[in-house]
Design an enzyme around this catalytic site. Sequence first.
Site, short mmCIF file in Angstrom:
data_model
loop_
_atom_site.label_atom_id
_atom_site.label_comp_id
_atom_site.label_asym_id
_atom_site.label_seq_id
_atom_site.Cartn_x
_atom_site.Cartn_y
_atom_site.Cartn_z
N LYS A 107 0.84 -1.21 0.00
CA LYS A 107 0.00 0.00 0.00
C LYS A 107 0.87 1.25 0.00
O LYS A 107 0.58 2.22 -0.71
CB LYS A 107 -0.94 -0.03 1.22
CG LYS A 107 -2.06 -1.05 1.06
CD LYS A 107 -2.81 -1.37 2.34
CE LYS A 107 -3.79 -2.53 2.09
NZ LYS A 107 -4.42 -3.04 3.29
N GLN A 143 -5.33 -1.95 9.31
CA GLN A 143 -5.08 -3.26 8.71
C GLN A 143 -5.68 -4.37 9.59
O GLN A 143 -5.46 -4.38 10.80
CB GLN A 143 -3.57 -3.47 8.52
CG GLN A 143 -3.19 -4.72 7.76
CD GLN A 143 -3.67 -4.72 6.32
OE1 GLN A 143 -3.72 -3.69 5.66
NE2 GLN A 143 -4.03 -5.89 5.82
N ASP A 149 -11.56 1.86 3.28
CA ASP A 149 -11.85 0.42 3.18
C ASP A 149 -13.34 0.17 2.92
O ASP A 149 -13.72 -0.92 2.49
CB ASP A 149 -11.51 -0.27 4.51
CG ASP A 149 -10.23 -1.07 4.45
OD1 ASP A 149 -9.86 -1.51 3.35
OD2 ASP A 149 -9.61 -1.27 5.52
N1 GUN Z 1 -6.89 -7.53 5.65
C1 GUN Z 1 -7.11 -8.32 4.56
N2 GUN Z 1 -7.77 -7.61 3.61
C2 GUN Z 1 -7.94 -6.37 4.11
C3 GUN Z 1 -8.55 -5.19 3.60
O1 GUN Z 1 -9.07 -5.13 2.49
N3 GUN Z 1 -8.51 -4.11 4.42
C4 GUN Z 1 -7.97 -4.14 5.65
N4 GUN Z 1 -8.00 -3.04 6.38
N5 GUN Z 1 -7.41 -5.22 6.16
C5 GUN Z 1 -7.41 -6.33 5.39
#
Ligand code: GUN
Length: 281
Positions: A51, A95, A118
């Site tokens: 990211k 996350q 998200d």
């Molecule tokens: N963990 C696995 N996929 C995701 C996601 O799309 N967003 C977040 N914040 N954590 C994750």
Amino acid sequence: MNIDGKLISTKRKDELKMKVDQLKNEGKRIPQLTVILVGDNQASQTYVRNKERACTYVGMLSQVIRLEESTSEGVLIDIIEKLNQDDTVDGILVQLPLPSHIHEDKILDLIDPAKDVDGFHPSNVAKLLLGQDGLVPCTPKGMMVLLDEINYDLTGKEVVVVGRSNIVGKPVSLLCLQRNATVTIAHSRTQDLPQVCKRADVLIAAIGKAKFFNRDYVKEGAVILDVGINRDENNKLCGDVDYEDVKDIVSYITPVPGGVGPMTIAMLMENTLDAYLKREG
Ligand code: GUN
């Protein structure tokens, strides 16, 4: 035929980069994504690094707040409340998974919905259900872009989504419904899963089991979107679909790696710019 998520995601990121460059040329503030990572889950570390890289690629600012596994819920809450108030922060992403002593729902509820890139806040989830404009979860949004890229019209088509998670299964089902598909949400307890999947014009595999779906589950000519990220018996990355077994009978399939995965990050960048543009008003 493969749907090349890597290529399509790069194209989308290049388009975003041009938009961000334009903001810079106009002397505007630069969009910023803040990611919070609690603990040292290996997969999460990799996702967060990717990211950060994507932000750099498109020219946006990124900030990663790394916290010890033992961080208390109270400390995390304080951090999020500060980020909510910080006008230089456009997107906040916590996350997942969080350590077990932290209540995930409580944390996600706290993020300002306008910064919830998200799309996990109940207010954004409700908007998706109601068909209103809000921030949409990245992986499902990326899958819609992949279908657009192959000019696939979902109207009247049978979509079978296998998996009912809040991150993928539920939101992607709603997006397909919005596009007038007939949607079935199946899962690990569905009776006669092969028969249900064989109905699908579009099979969305999000069950989290390596190479689970072989040709017994697939109708000839179907489109397969494979959300799985697993390791096979040789520790090689693979999806939920047994790619080699089905590749000759499908019309399109997303490979793993290089399919749905890269799209998720591109959509996160798009959501961050969207959040920025809405906030700048
Ligand atoms: N963990 C696995 N996929 C995701 C996601 O799309 N967003 C977040 N914040 N954590 C994750």
